[in-house]
Motif scaffolding. Structure first.
Motif, PDB file in Angstrom:
ATOM      1  N   ALA A   1      18.132  -3.252   6.533  1.00  0.00           N
ATOM      2  CA  ALA A   1      17.264  -2.322   5.896  1.00  0.00           C
ATOM      3  C   ALA A   1      16.084  -1.276   6.950  1.00  0.00           C
ATOM      4  N   ARG A   2      15.701  -2.157   7.993  1.00  0.00           N
ATOM      5  CA  ARG A   2      14.397  -2.075   8.623  1.00  0.00           C
ATOM      6  C   ARG A   2      14.783  -2.637   9.782  1.00  0.00           C
ATOM      7  N   ASP A   3      14.488  -1.800  10.562  1.00  0.00           N
ATOM      8  CA  ASP A   3      13.510  -3.068  11.959  1.00  0.00           C
ATOM      9  C   ASP A   3      13.190  -3.908  11.760  1.00  0.00           C
ATOM     10  N   GLN A   4      13.257  -5.156  12.317  1.00  0.00           N
ATOM     11  CA  GLN A   4      12.394  -6.362  12.353  1.00  0.00           C
ATOM     12  C   GLN A   4      10.945  -6.287  13.471  1.00  0.00           C
ATOM     13  N   GLY A   5      10.931  -5.713  13.681  1.00  0.00           N
ATOM     14  CA  GLY A   5       9.798  -5.868  14.936  1.00  0.00           C
ATOM     15  C   GLY A   5      10.533  -6.381  16.336  1.00  0.00           C
ATOM     16  N   GLY A   6       9.339  -6.370  16.625  1.00  0.00           N
ATOM     17  CA  GLY A   6       9.307  -7.147  18.724  1.00  0.00           C
ATOM     18  C   GLY A   6       9.924  -9.022  18.753  1.00  0.00           C
ATOM     19  N   THR A   7       9.693  -8.829  19.847  1.00  0.00           N
ATOM     20  CA  THR A   7       9.732 -10.414  19.860  1.00  0.00           C
ATOM     21  C   THR A   7       8.577 -11.329  19.564  1.00  0.00           C
ATOM     22  N   LEU A   8       9.231 -12.556  19.250  1.00  0.00           N
ATOM     23  CA  LEU A   8       8.146 -13.618  18.946  1.00  0.00           C
ATOM     24  C   LEU A   8       8.267 -15.001  20.001  1.00  0.00           C
ATOM     25  N   ASP A   9       7.573 -16.172  19.900  1.00  0.00           N
ATOM     26  CA  ASP A   9       7.267 -16.711  20.829  1.00  0.00           C
ATOM     27  C   ASP A   9       7.151 -17.991  19.615  1.00  0.00           C
ATOM     28  N   LEU A  10       8.889 -19.236  19.862  1.00  0.00           N
ATOM     29  CA  LEU A  10       8.176 -20.425  18.926  1.00  0.00           C
ATOM     30  C   LEU A  10       8.010 -21.595  19.923  1.00  0.00           C
ATOM     31  N   HIS A  11       7.813 -21.923  19.302  1.00  0.00           N
ATOM     32  CA  HIS A  11       6.525 -22.821  20.133  1.00  0.00           C
ATOM     33  C   HIS A  11       7.097 -24.391  19.965  1.00  0.00           C
ATOM     34  N   ALA A  12       7.458 -25.608  21.151  1.00  0.00           N
ATOM     35  CA  ALA A  12       8.021 -26.896  20.929  1.00  0.00           C
ATOM     36  C   ALA A  12       7.238 -27.657  20.173  1.00  0.00           C
ATOM     37  N   ASP A  13       5.382 -27.239  19.339  1.00  0.00           N
ATOM     38  CA  ASP A  13       5.183 -28.777  18.492  1.00  0.00           C
ATOM     39  C   ASP A  13       4.817 -27.801  16.793  1.00  0.00           C
TER      40      ASP A  13
ATOM     41  N   ASP B   1      13.814 -12.210  20.478  1.00  0.00           N
ATOM     42  CA  ASP B   1      13.379 -10.907  19.596  1.00  0.00           C
ATOM     43  C   ASP B   1      14.034 -11.661  17.951  1.00  0.00           C
ATOM     44  N   ARG B   2      12.736 -10.908  17.162  1.00  0.00           N
ATOM     45  CA  ARG B   2      12.874 -11.400  15.535  1.00  0.00           C
ATOM     46  C   ARG B   2      14.166 -10.924  15.178  1.00  0.00           C
ATOM     47  N   GLY B   3      14.729  -9.705  15.164  1.00  0.00           N
ATOM     48  CA  GLY B   3      16.175  -9.450  14.684  1.00  0.00           C
ATOM     49  C   GLY B   3      17.143 -10.780  14.803  1.00  0.00           C
ATOM     50  N   LEU B   4      16.816 -10.611  16.118  1.00  0.00           N
ATOM     51  CA  LEU B   4      18.096 -12.427  16.843  1.00  0.00           C
ATOM     52  C   LEU B   4      17.413 -13.146  15.586  1.00  0.00           C
ATOM     53  N   LEU B   5      16.627 -13.973  15.958  1.00  0.00           N
ATOM     54  CA  LEU B   5      16.538 -14.696  15.017  1.00  0.00           C
ATOM     55  C   LEU B   5      16.498 -14.465  13.836  1.00  0.00           C
ATOM     56  N   ARG B   6      16.290 -13.487  12.473  1.00  0.00           N
ATOM     57  CA  ARG B   6      16.645 -13.616  11.384  1.00  0.00           C
ATOM     58  C   ARG B   6      18.314 -13.938  10.990  1.00  0.00           C
ATOM     59  N   ASP B   7      18.757 -13.189  12.451  1.00  0.00           N
ATOM     60  CA  ASP B   7      20.244 -13.238  11.998  1.00  0.00           C
ATOM     61  C   ASP B   7      20.774 -14.942  12.285  1.00  0.00           C
ATOM     62  N   LEU B   8      20.369 -15.362  13.369  1.00  0.00           N
ATOM     63  CA  LEU B   8      21.121 -16.911  13.547  1.00  0.00           C
ATOM     64  C   LEU B   8      20.279 -17.659  11.822  1.00  0.00           C
ATOM     65  N   LEU B   9      19.069 -17.341  11.365  1.00  0.00           N
ATOM     66  CA  LEU B   9      18.921 -17.810  10.369  1.00  0.00           C
ATOM     67  C   LEU B   9      20.106 -17.756   8.905  1.00  0.00           C
TER      68      LEU B   9
ATOM     69  N   PHE C   1      -2.110 -13.700  23.248  1.00  0.00           N
ATOM     70  CA  PHE C   1      -1.839 -14.230  21.822  1.00  0.00           C
ATOM     71  C   PHE C   1      -0.524 -13.808  21.721  1.00  0.00           C
ATOM     72  N   GLY C   2       0.218 -14.152  22.322  1.00  0.00           N
ATOM     73  CA  GLY C   2       1.794 -13.441  21.620  1.00  0.00           C
ATOM     74  C   GLY C   2       2.782 -13.968  21.094  1.00  0.00           C
ATOM     75  N   ASP C   3       2.669 -13.990  19.921  1.00  0.00           N
ATOM     76  CA  ASP C   3       3.167 -15.021  18.608  1.00  0.00           C
ATOM     77  C   ASP C   3       4.691 -13.564  17.902  1.00  0.00           C
ATOM     78  N   ASP C   4       3.920 -13.502  16.860  1.00  0.00           N
ATOM     79  CA  ASP C   4       4.291 -12.010  16.668  1.00  0.00           C
ATOM     80  C   ASP C   4       5.367 -11.201  17.154  1.00  0.00           C
ATOM     81  N   GLY C   5       4.321 -10.248  18.243  1.00  0.00           N
ATOM     82  CA  GLY C   5       4.409  -8.961  18.826  1.00  0.00           C
ATOM     83  C   GLY C   5       4.408  -8.366  17.314  1.00  0.00           C
ATOM     84  N   ARG C   6       3.664  -8.412  16.188  1.00  0.00           N
ATOM     85  CA  ARG C   6       3.540  -7.070  15.821  1.00  0.00           C
ATOM     86  C   ARG C   6       1.940  -7.895  14.943  1.00  0.00           C
ATOM     87  N   PRO C   7       1.332  -6.891  14.116  1.00  0.00           N
ATOM     88  CA  PRO C   7       0.427  -7.819  12.855  1.00  0.00           C
ATOM     89  C   PRO C   7       1.428  -8.217  11.522  1.00  0.00           C
TER      90      PRO C   7
END
Length: 379
Positions: A45-57, A109-117, A373-379
Protein backbone atom coordinates in the motif's frame (compact mmCIF):
# COMPACT_ATOMS: atom_id res chain seq x y z
CA UNK A 1 -9.80 -13.61 35.13
CA UNK A 2 -6.91 -16.05 35.51
CA UNK A 3 -4.11 -15.34 33.05
CA UNK A 4 -4.10 -18.04 30.36
CA UNK A 5 -1.17 -20.15 29.29
CA UNK A 6 0.40 -18.67 26.14
CA UNK A 7 -0.32 -21.89 24.24
CA UNK A 8 -4.04 -21.33 24.80
CA UNK A 9 -4.09 -17.53 24.55
CA UNK A 10 -5.44 -15.38 21.76
CA UNK A 11 -2.40 -13.23 20.97
CA UNK A 12 -2.91 -10.08 18.89
CA UNK A 13 -0.05 -8.01 17.47
CA UNK A 14 -0.94 -4.49 16.35
CA UNK A 15 1.30 -3.37 13.50
CA UNK A 16 3.04 -5.26 10.68
CA UNK A 17 6.36 -3.46 10.87
CA UNK A 18 9.70 -5.20 11.52
CA UNK A 19 9.00 -5.51 15.27
CA UNK A 20 5.49 -6.90 14.99
CA UNK A 21 6.39 -9.33 12.22
CA UNK A 22 9.51 -10.54 14.03
CA UNK A 23 7.44 -11.22 17.14
CA UNK A 24 4.86 -13.14 15.12
CA UNK A 25 7.51 -15.20 13.33
CA UNK A 26 9.25 -16.29 16.53
CA UNK A 27 5.92 -17.11 18.19
CA UNK A 28 4.94 -19.32 15.27
CA UNK A 29 8.37 -20.94 15.24
CA UNK A 30 7.69 -22.00 18.81
CA UNK A 31 4.20 -23.29 18.19
CA UNK A 32 2.16 -20.35 19.47
CA UNK A 33 -0.81 -18.94 17.56
CA UNK A 34 -0.79 -15.23 16.74
CA UNK A 35 -2.70 -12.76 14.59
CA UNK A 36 -1.26 -9.49 13.28
CA UNK A 37 -3.51 -6.51 12.50
CA UNK A 38 -2.29 -3.66 10.30
CA UNK A 39 -3.97 -0.46 9.18
CA UNK A 40 -2.59 -0.60 5.62
CA UNK A 41 -4.97 -2.11 3.04
CA UNK A 42 -2.21 -4.46 1.87
CA UNK A 43 1.52 -5.14 1.99
CA UNK A 44 2.23 -2.91 -1.03
CA UNK A 45 0.00 0.00 0.00
CA UNK A 46 2.86 2.44 0.60
CA UNK A 47 6.57 2.92 0.29
CA UNK A 48 8.36 1.24 3.20
CA UNK A 49 11.14 3.79 3.37
CA UNK A 50 14.86 3.63 2.82
CA UNK A 51 17.65 1.44 4.02
CA UNK A 52 18.47 0.36 7.57
CA UNK A 53 21.31 -1.47 9.25
CA UNK A 54 20.80 -4.47 11.50
CA UNK A 55 23.40 -4.79 14.25
CA UNK A 56 25.02 -8.03 15.35
CA UNK A 57 24.16 -7.37 19.00
CA UNK A 58 20.41 -6.78 18.61
CA UNK A 59 18.66 -6.90 15.23
CA UNK A 60 20.70 -9.85 14.00
CA UNK A 61 20.11 -11.69 17.29
CA UNK A 62 16.37 -11.41 16.66
CA UNK A 63 16.72 -12.72 13.11
CA UNK A 64 18.75 -15.65 14.40
CA UNK A 65 15.94 -16.54 16.80
CA UNK A 66 13.54 -16.23 13.88
CA UNK A 67 15.63 -18.61 11.77
CA UNK A 68 16.13 -15.96 9.10
CA UNK A 69 19.69 -14.75 9.60
CA UNK A 70 21.20 -16.62 6.64
CA UNK A 71 18.50 -15.29 4.33
CA UNK A 72 19.10 -11.79 5.68
CA UNK A 73 22.79 -11.98 4.79
CA UNK A 74 21.88 -13.08 1.25
CA UNK A 75 19.77 -9.93 0.86
CA UNK A 76 21.88 -7.43 2.80
CA UNK A 77 24.50 -5.03 1.46
CA UNK A 78 27.66 -5.19 3.61
CA UNK A 79 29.19 -2.44 1.46
CA UNK A 80 26.47 -0.16 2.83
CA UNK A 81 28.45 0.10 6.08
CA UNK A 82 30.71 2.65 4.40
CA UNK A 83 30.40 6.03 6.13
CA UNK A 84 31.65 9.41 4.97
CA UNK A 85 31.78 12.69 6.87
CA UNK A 86 31.69 15.61 4.45
CA UNK A 87 31.87 19.33 5.08
CA UNK A 88 29.59 21.87 3.33
CA UNK A 89 32.21 22.43 0.63
CA UNK A 90 31.98 18.78 -0.41
CA UNK A 91 35.36 17.84 1.06
CA UNK A 92 35.47 14.39 2.65
CA UNK A 93 36.76 14.81 6.21
CA UNK A 94 36.63 11.17 7.29
CA UNK A 95 35.94 7.94 5.50
CA UNK A 96 35.15 4.61 7.15
CA UNK A 97 35.30 1.68 4.72
CA UNK A 98 34.22 -1.75 6.04
CA UNK A 99 36.53 -4.74 5.80
CA UNK A 100 35.64 -7.29 3.13
CA UNK A 101 34.20 -9.69 5.73
CA UNK A 102 32.64 -7.05 8.04
CA UNK A 103 29.07 -8.02 8.96
CA UNK A 104 28.43 -6.08 12.16
CA UNK A 105 25.74 -3.83 10.67
CA UNK A 106 25.08 -4.50 6.98
CA UNK A 107 22.34 -2.51 5.26
CA UNK A 108 19.06 -3.82 3.88
CA UNK A 109 16.18 -1.95 2.30
CA UNK A 110 13.15 -1.81 4.59
CA UNK A 111 10.94 -3.28 1.90
CA UNK A 112 13.19 -6.31 1.48
CA UNK A 113 13.28 -6.92 5.23
CA UNK A 114 9.50 -6.67 5.48
CA UNK A 115 9.05 -9.07 2.56
CA UNK A 116 11.44 -11.53 4.22
CA UNK A 117 9.46 -11.44 7.46
CA UNK A 118 6.05 -11.55 5.77
CA UNK A 119 7.07 -14.52 3.64
CA UNK A 120 8.14 -16.43 6.73
CA UNK A 121 4.68 -16.29 8.35
CA UNK A 122 1.86 -18.78 8.02
CA UNK A 123 -0.70 -17.73 5.39
CA UNK A 124 -3.40 -15.48 6.80
CA UNK A 125 -1.38 -14.34 9.82
CA UNK A 126 -1.63 -10.65 8.85
CA UNK A 127 -5.08 -9.09 8.62
CA UNK A 128 -4.77 -6.01 6.41
CA UNK A 129 -7.01 -2.95 6.51
CA UNK A 130 -7.58 -3.27 10.25
CA UNK A 131 -6.79 0.10 11.82
CA UNK A 132 -7.04 -0.11 15.59
CA UNK A 133 -9.15 2.59 17.19
CA UNK A 134 -9.36 1.68 20.89
CA UNK A 135 -8.93 -1.19 23.35
CA UNK A 136 -11.63 -1.95 25.90
CA UNK A 137 -12.25 -4.57 28.56
CA UNK A 138 -10.90 -5.20 32.05
CA UNK A 139 -7.16 -5.07 32.71
CA UNK A 140 -7.10 -8.77 33.55
CA UNK A 141 -8.92 -9.62 30.30
CA UNK A 142 -10.30 -10.54 28.00
CA UNK A 143 -9.65 -7.43 25.94
CA UNK A 144 -11.66 -6.19 22.98
CA UNK A 145 -10.03 -4.53 19.98
CA UNK A 146 -12.18 -1.90 18.28
CA UNK A 147 -11.22 -1.19 14.67
CA UNK A 148 -11.96 1.85 12.55
CA UNK A 149 -14.15 -0.22 10.22
CA UNK A 150 -16.54 -0.93 13.10
CA UNK A 151 -15.47 -4.53 13.72
CA UNK A 152 -14.28 -5.89 17.06
CA UNK A 153 -12.10 -8.82 18.14
CA UNK A 154 -11.76 -10.40 21.58
CA UNK A 155 -8.22 -11.26 22.64
CA UNK A 156 -6.16 -12.31 25.66
CA UNK A 157 -2.99 -10.34 24.88
CA UNK A 158 -2.46 -7.12 22.94
CA UNK A 159 1.08 -6.43 21.72
CA UNK A 160 1.35 -2.82 20.58
CA UNK A 161 3.89 -2.73 17.77
CA UNK A 162 2.20 0.13 15.94
CA UNK A 163 4.88 2.77 16.02
CA UNK A 164 5.24 6.37 17.11
CA UNK A 165 1.57 7.27 17.36
CA UNK A 166 0.48 3.90 18.71
CA UNK A 167 -3.21 3.29 19.26
CA UNK A 168 -2.36 0.51 21.69
CA UNK A 169 -0.20 2.72 23.94
CA UNK A 170 -3.11 4.52 25.70
CA UNK A 171 -4.15 1.21 27.27
CA UNK A 172 -1.05 1.33 29.46
CA UNK A 173 0.39 4.86 29.22
CA UNK A 174 -0.84 8.43 28.82
CA UNK A 175 2.46 9.54 27.29
CA UNK A 176 2.40 11.09 23.82
CA UNK A 177 5.29 11.84 21.47
CA UNK A 178 6.69 15.37 21.59
CA UNK A 179 8.21 17.29 18.70
CA UNK A 180 11.98 17.59 19.09
CA UNK A 181 12.25 20.85 17.16
CA UNK A 182 14.13 19.19 14.29
CA UNK A 183 12.64 17.97 11.03
CA UNK A 184 13.91 15.81 8.17
CA UNK A 185 12.99 16.76 4.62
CA UNK A 186 13.42 13.68 2.47
CA UNK A 187 14.53 13.80 -1.18
CA UNK A 188 14.78 10.82 -3.55
CA UNK A 189 17.26 10.21 -6.36
CA UNK A 190 16.75 7.38 -8.87
CA UNK A 191 19.12 5.62 -11.29
CA UNK A 192 21.88 7.54 -9.56
CA UNK A 193 24.90 5.99 -11.26
CA UNK A 194 23.57 7.19 -14.61
CA UNK A 195 21.36 10.22 -13.87
CA UNK A 196 23.11 11.61 -10.77
CA UNK A 197 26.67 10.34 -11.17
CA UNK A 198 28.29 13.16 -9.17
CA UNK A 199 25.98 12.57 -6.23
CA UNK A 200 26.57 8.82 -6.43
CA UNK A 201 30.34 9.41 -6.32
CA UNK A 202 30.03 11.80 -3.38
CA UNK A 203 27.84 9.46 -1.29
CA UNK A 204 29.63 6.21 -2.17
CA UNK A 205 28.18 2.80 -1.38
CA UNK A 206 26.95 3.64 2.10
CA UNK A 207 26.10 6.90 3.85
CA UNK A 208 27.41 10.46 3.85
CA UNK A 209 26.71 13.15 6.44
CA UNK A 210 27.38 16.88 6.55
CA UNK A 211 26.37 19.79 8.79
CA UNK A 212 27.39 23.35 9.54
CA UNK A 213 26.03 23.75 13.08
CA UNK A 214 22.69 25.14 11.92
CA UNK A 215 21.54 22.74 9.22
CA UNK A 216 22.59 19.29 8.12
CA UNK A 217 22.27 16.59 5.50
CA UNK A 218 22.36 12.81 5.62
CA UNK A 219 22.47 10.75 2.41
CA UNK A 220 22.08 6.99 2.13
CA UNK A 221 22.61 4.63 -0.76
CA UNK A 222 19.62 2.28 -1.12
CA UNK A 223 19.25 -0.84 -3.19
CA UNK A 224 18.10 -0.60 -6.80
CA UNK A 225 20.51 2.25 -7.61
CA UNK A 226 18.64 4.76 -5.43
CA UNK A 227 19.84 7.37 -2.93
CA UNK A 228 17.72 9.09 -0.27
CA UNK A 229 18.83 12.39 1.19
CA UNK A 230 17.47 13.81 4.46
CA UNK A 231 17.83 17.57 4.93
CA UNK A 232 18.03 18.21 8.67
CA UNK A 233 16.68 21.54 9.85
CA UNK A 234 15.60 23.18 13.11
CA UNK A 235 12.09 24.40 12.18
CA UNK A 236 8.61 24.64 13.75
CA UNK A 237 6.51 21.54 13.22
CA UNK A 238 4.21 23.48 10.87
CA UNK A 239 6.98 25.28 9.01
CA UNK A 240 5.68 24.45 5.54
CA UNK A 241 2.24 25.96 6.06
CA UNK A 242 3.74 28.93 7.90
CA UNK A 243 5.86 29.67 4.83
CA UNK A 244 2.80 29.47 2.55
CA UNK A 245 4.00 26.24 0.98
CA UNK A 246 2.27 22.94 0.26
CA UNK A 247 3.79 19.46 0.15
CA UNK A 248 3.45 19.33 -3.64
CA UNK A 249 5.06 22.75 -4.20
CA UNK A 250 8.43 21.29 -5.11
CA UNK A 251 9.67 24.44 -6.82
CA UNK A 252 8.73 26.63 -3.84
CA UNK A 253 10.39 24.31 -1.34
CA UNK A 254 13.45 24.07 -3.55
CA UNK A 255 13.80 27.84 -3.69
CA UNK A 256 13.57 28.04 0.10
CA UNK A 257 16.25 25.37 0.50
CA UNK A 258 18.59 27.06 -1.95
CA UNK A 259 18.35 30.15 0.23
CA UNK A 260 18.86 28.23 3.49
CA UNK A 261 21.83 26.28 2.15
CA UNK A 262 23.28 29.19 0.16
CA UNK A 263 26.63 28.88 1.93
CA UNK A 264 27.10 25.28 0.81
CA UNK A 265 29.02 24.42 -2.35
CA UNK A 266 27.22 23.85 -5.68
CA UNK A 267 28.24 20.19 -5.52
CA UNK A 268 26.57 19.74 -2.14
CA UNK A 269 23.48 21.65 -3.23
CA UNK A 270 22.89 19.02 -5.91
CA UNK A 271 21.79 16.71 -3.11
CA UNK A 272 19.33 19.37 -1.96
CA UNK A 273 17.70 20.41 -5.22
CA UNK A 274 18.22 17.82 -7.98
CA UNK A 275 15.81 15.26 -6.50
CA UNK A 276 13.40 13.19 -8.59
CA UNK A 277 9.89 13.97 -7.40
CA UNK A 278 8.55 15.83 -4.36
CA UNK A 279 10.11 16.40 -0.97
CA UNK A 280 8.63 14.56 2.05
CA UNK A 281 8.45 16.34 5.40
CA UNK A 282 9.29 14.08 8.36
CA UNK A 283 9.25 15.95 11.71
CA UNK A 284 11.13 14.10 14.44
CA UNK A 285 9.13 13.15 17.54
CA UNK A 286 10.24 11.35 20.70
CA UNK A 287 8.52 10.02 23.80
CA UNK A 288 9.28 11.65 27.17
CA UNK A 289 12.25 10.19 29.02
CA UNK A 290 11.99 8.01 30.99
CA UNK A 291 8.93 6.26 29.60
CA UNK A 292 7.53 3.34 31.58
CA UNK A 293 4.13 2.14 32.75
CA UNK A 294 2.54 0.08 35.46
CA UNK A 295 2.40 -3.60 34.65
CA UNK A 296 -0.70 -4.71 32.79
CA UNK A 297 -1.42 -8.45 32.44
CA UNK A 298 -3.03 -8.17 29.00
CA UNK A 299 -1.26 -5.33 27.13
CA UNK A 300 2.38 -4.57 26.43
CA UNK A 301 4.37 -2.57 23.88
CA UNK A 302 7.48 -2.95 21.76
CA UNK A 303 9.57 -0.77 19.48
CA UNK A 304 8.59 2.85 18.89
CA UNK A 305 5.26 2.28 20.62
CA UNK A 306 7.26 1.65 23.81
CA UNK A 307 10.27 3.92 23.40
CA UNK A 308 10.22 6.34 20.46
CA UNK A 309 13.67 7.97 20.26
CA UNK A 310 15.53 10.25 17.83
CA UNK A 311 16.84 8.44 14.72
CA UNK A 312 20.34 7.81 16.01
CA UNK A 313 20.94 4.20 15.10
CA UNK A 314 18.71 2.15 17.42
CA UNK A 315 15.06 2.20 16.31
CA UNK A 316 14.48 -0.95 14.25
CA UNK A 317 17.22 -2.85 16.03
CA UNK A 318 15.62 -2.30 19.45
CA UNK A 319 12.16 -3.09 18.07
CA UNK A 320 13.32 -6.45 16.76
CA UNK A 321 15.21 -7.25 19.95
CA UNK A 322 12.07 -6.36 21.94
CA UNK A 323 10.06 -8.64 19.67
CA UNK A 324 12.44 -11.54 20.18
CA UNK A 325 12.56 -11.11 23.96
CA UNK A 326 8.77 -10.96 24.22
CA UNK A 327 8.17 -13.95 21.96
CA UNK A 328 10.70 -16.07 23.85
CA UNK A 329 9.18 -15.01 27.19
CA UNK A 330 5.76 -16.15 25.96
CA UNK A 331 7.18 -19.44 24.69
CA UNK A 332 8.75 -20.20 28.08
CA UNK A 333 6.25 -18.81 30.61
CA UNK A 334 3.41 -20.57 32.42
CA UNK A 335 1.03 -17.65 31.85
CA UNK A 336 0.73 -14.58 29.66
CA UNK A 337 1.01 -12.41 32.77
CA UNK A 338 4.28 -14.07 33.75
CA UNK A 339 5.64 -13.58 30.25
CA UNK A 340 4.87 -9.87 30.20
CA UNK A 341 6.55 -9.42 33.58
CA UNK A 342 9.66 -11.25 32.37
CA UNK A 343 9.80 -9.25 29.14
CA UNK A 344 9.26 -5.82 30.68
CA UNK A 345 11.81 -6.52 33.42
CA UNK A 346 14.44 -6.54 30.66
CA UNK A 347 12.96 -4.23 28.04
CA UNK A 348 12.02 -1.21 30.16
CA UNK A 349 15.42 -0.66 31.85
CA UNK A 350 17.18 -1.23 28.52
CA UNK A 351 15.00 1.25 26.64
CA UNK A 352 15.15 3.86 29.40
CA UNK A 353 18.93 3.69 29.54
CA UNK A 354 19.19 4.08 25.76
CA UNK A 355 16.62 6.89 25.65
CA UNK A 356 18.51 8.81 28.33
CA UNK A 357 21.69 8.55 26.28
CA UNK A 358 19.94 9.76 23.12
CA UNK A 359 17.77 12.43 24.73
CA UNK A 360 18.21 15.68 22.82
CA UNK A 361 20.24 13.82 20.24
CA UNK A 362 18.61 15.54 17.31
CA UNK A 363 20.86 18.52 18.03
CA UNK A 364 23.86 16.33 17.24
CA UNK A 365 22.52 15.92 13.72
CA UNK A 366 23.17 19.61 13.13
CA UNK A 367 26.67 19.67 14.60
CA UNK A 368 29.57 20.12 12.22
CA UNK A 369 30.90 16.71 13.35
CA UNK A 370 27.85 14.56 12.61
CA UNK A 371 27.71 11.14 14.30
CA UNK A 372 26.99 7.89 12.47
CA UNK A 373 23.26 7.56 13.11
CA UNK A 374 22.24 5.33 10.20
CA UNK A 375 19.67 2.92 11.57
CA UNK A 376 16.35 3.43 9.72
CA UNK A 377 17.08 5.92 7.06
CA UNK A 378 13.89 7.71 8.03
CA UNK A 379 12.32 9.09 11.26
Amino acid sequence: MKSPAPAHARISVIGAGPGGLTCARILQQRGLAVTVYDRDPGPDARDQGGTLDLHADNGQLALREAGLLDEFFRLARPEGQEMRQIDPTGTIRSHDVPEADELFKPEIDRGLLRDLLLGSLEPGTVHWGRALDTISGPADGPRRLHFADGTTVETDLVIGADGAFSRARPAVSSAVPEYTGVSFLEAWFSDVDNRHADIAELVGQGSAAAADGVRGLFAQRNGGNHIRVYLIRRVPVGWMTARGLAADDTDGIRALLLDEYAGWSPRMRQMITDNDGPYVDRPIFALPVPHAWEHNPTVTLLGDAAHLMPPLGVGVNLAMLDASDLALALANAATVDDAIRTYEKTMLPRSIETAEILQGGTEHLLAADVPDFGDDGRP
